[in-house]
Design an enzyme around this catalytic site. Structure first.
Site, PDB file in Angstrom:
ATOM      1  N   ASP A 185       0.806  -1.299  -0.011  1.00  0.00           N
ATOM      2  CA  ASP A 185      -0.061  -0.051  -0.010  1.00  0.00           C
ATOM      3  C   ASP A 185       0.571   1.196   0.075  1.00  0.00           C
ATOM      4  O   ASP A 185       2.022   1.469   0.475  1.00  0.00           O
ATOM      5  CB  ASP A 185      -0.833  -0.132   1.262  1.00  0.00           C
ATOM      6  CG  ASP A 185      -2.263  -0.727   1.078  1.00  0.00           C
ATOM      7  OD1 ASP A 185      -2.130  -1.588   0.210  1.00  0.00           O
ATOM      8  OD2 ASP A 185      -2.928  -0.793   1.985  1.00  0.00           O
ATOM      9  N   HIS A 241       3.818  -2.180   3.232  1.00  0.00           N
ATOM     10  CA  HIS A 241       3.976  -0.854   2.845  1.00  0.00           C
ATOM     11  C   HIS A 241       5.347  -0.651   2.244  1.00  0.00           C
ATOM     12  O   HIS A 241       6.361  -0.850   3.127  1.00  0.00           O
ATOM     13  CB  HIS A 241       3.514   0.410   3.708  1.00  0.00           C
ATOM     14  CG  HIS A 241       2.278   0.261   4.360  1.00  0.00           C
ATOM     15  ND1 HIS A 241       1.901  -0.822   5.390  1.00  0.00           N
ATOM     16  CD2 HIS A 241       1.022   1.124   4.137  1.00  0.00           C
ATOM     17  CE1 HIS A 241       0.372  -0.357   5.651  1.00  0.00           C
ATOM     18  NE2 HIS A 241       0.127   0.596   4.992  1.00  0.00           N
ATOM     19  N   HIS A 273      -5.318   3.176  -4.093  1.00  0.00           N
ATOM     20  CA  HIS A 273      -5.531   3.470  -2.768  1.00  0.00           C
ATOM     21  C   HIS A 273      -5.814   4.888  -2.312  1.00  0.00           C
ATOM     22  O   HIS A 273      -5.378   5.305  -1.266  1.00  0.00           O
ATOM     23  CB  HIS A 273      -4.000   2.993  -2.100  1.00  0.00           C
ATOM     24  CG  HIS A 273      -4.113   2.737  -0.617  1.00  0.00           C
ATOM     25  ND1 HIS A 273      -5.175   2.271  -0.085  1.00  0.00           N
ATOM     26  CD2 HIS A 273      -3.140   3.354   0.353  1.00  0.00           C
ATOM     27  CE1 HIS A 273      -4.820   2.027   1.409  1.00  0.00           C
ATOM     28  NE2 HIS A 273      -3.807   2.880   1.496  1.00  0.00           N
TER      29      HIS A 273
END
Length: 264
Positions: free
Chosen positions: A75, A220, A126
């Site tokens: 992400d 991430h 996102h």
């Protein structure tokens, strides 16, 4: 911390807490998540194929109804470490799904976005600025998602079909706007909470403690401890018999339906 039995119990507790947080985020909002197994079951016997053969969306070689699959997702990138992450994924022949953030990421690193797509990974949405969508009006939700859709399409020639709401927070309004924009919502089963630590060993262990068949890993690629943890995560999960797939491959032969929420 995670090398002893008490540490392992604590790692399991992290996974349980993440799952409980997801349940809390979805409770009371009328959203009924679909599991990967349910998605595959609904498509059983049909001739449908997931995806369109671009950017990691193919289904061909993997049947997740028969093998132990897991999806690696990242992400809020791309960032400075994403090119190195792509090198690792290429070396280890692992596909991933990237939920990209628009402002200061997609718009600053178009060449990395193109590389993600060109190397067969799934490119997903996102939002533009990572605002919590359940705090917004419908038009604001639409702006957050559509701006990122347009930016990614301009670079890759393809609009994403998947999105991940920040913090996994969704509701009926978010689902309806996602449906309008052709976006299915993808949550996760395990996260390392890598935004809270730079300890790569800890990140690795948290993921390994929570890994499961049909799982979706959330990491991430913008935090310093994350990318160094990825090779060890991949190697150990392969040793345990997992096959890495993109999210569309995990659902195949089903397809992610716009507006629906998918979570292991």
């Amino acid at each position: 911390m995670f090398r002893t039995r008490p540490g392992k119990r604590r790692g399991s507790a992290v996974a349980l807490l993440a799952a409980a947080s997801l349940m809390l985020a979805l409770s009371g909002c009328g959203v009924d998540p679909i599991t990967p197994g349910d998605a595959r079951g609904e498509a059983a016997g049909s001739d449908d194929k997931a995806g369109d053969g671009k950017a990691g969306a193919g289904t061909g070689a993997v049947d997740c109804g028969k093998v132990k699959c897991i999806a690696l997702t990242f992400d809020a990138g791309p960032g400075k470490d994403t090119p190195h992450l792509l090198d690792v994924l290429k070396e280890k022949q692992v596909p991933a799904t990237f939920f990209l953030l628009g402002k200061k990421h997609v718009d600053r690193h178009p060449e990395v976005v193109k590389r993600i797509a060109d190397e067969g990974h799934e490119v997903a949405n996102h939002t533009w600025t990572h605002r919590i969508l359940t705090d917004l009006e419908a038009e604001e939700v639409r702006d957050e998602l559509s701006r990122t859709q347009e930016a990614i399409e301009k670079i890759t020639g393809r609009r994403p079909t998947l999105m991940r709401p920040p913090q996994g927070r969704t509701d009926g309004t978010v689902s309806e706007v996602s449906r309008e924009l052709g976006l299915a919502q993808i949550l996760w089963s395990v996260t390392a909470k890598d935004y809270s630590t730079t300890d790569s060993t800890l990140i690795r262990q948290r993921i390994l403690d929570g890994a499961q068949g049909d799982g979706i890993i959330l990491l991430h690629d913008i935090y310093d401890g994350t990318v160094p943890a990825v090779p060890g995560i991949i190697d150990e999960l392969k040793r345990r018999g997992f096959t890495f797939v993109t999210v569309p491959q995990l659902l195949a032969p089903g397809q992610a339906v716009p507006g629906e929420v998918y979570r292991p």
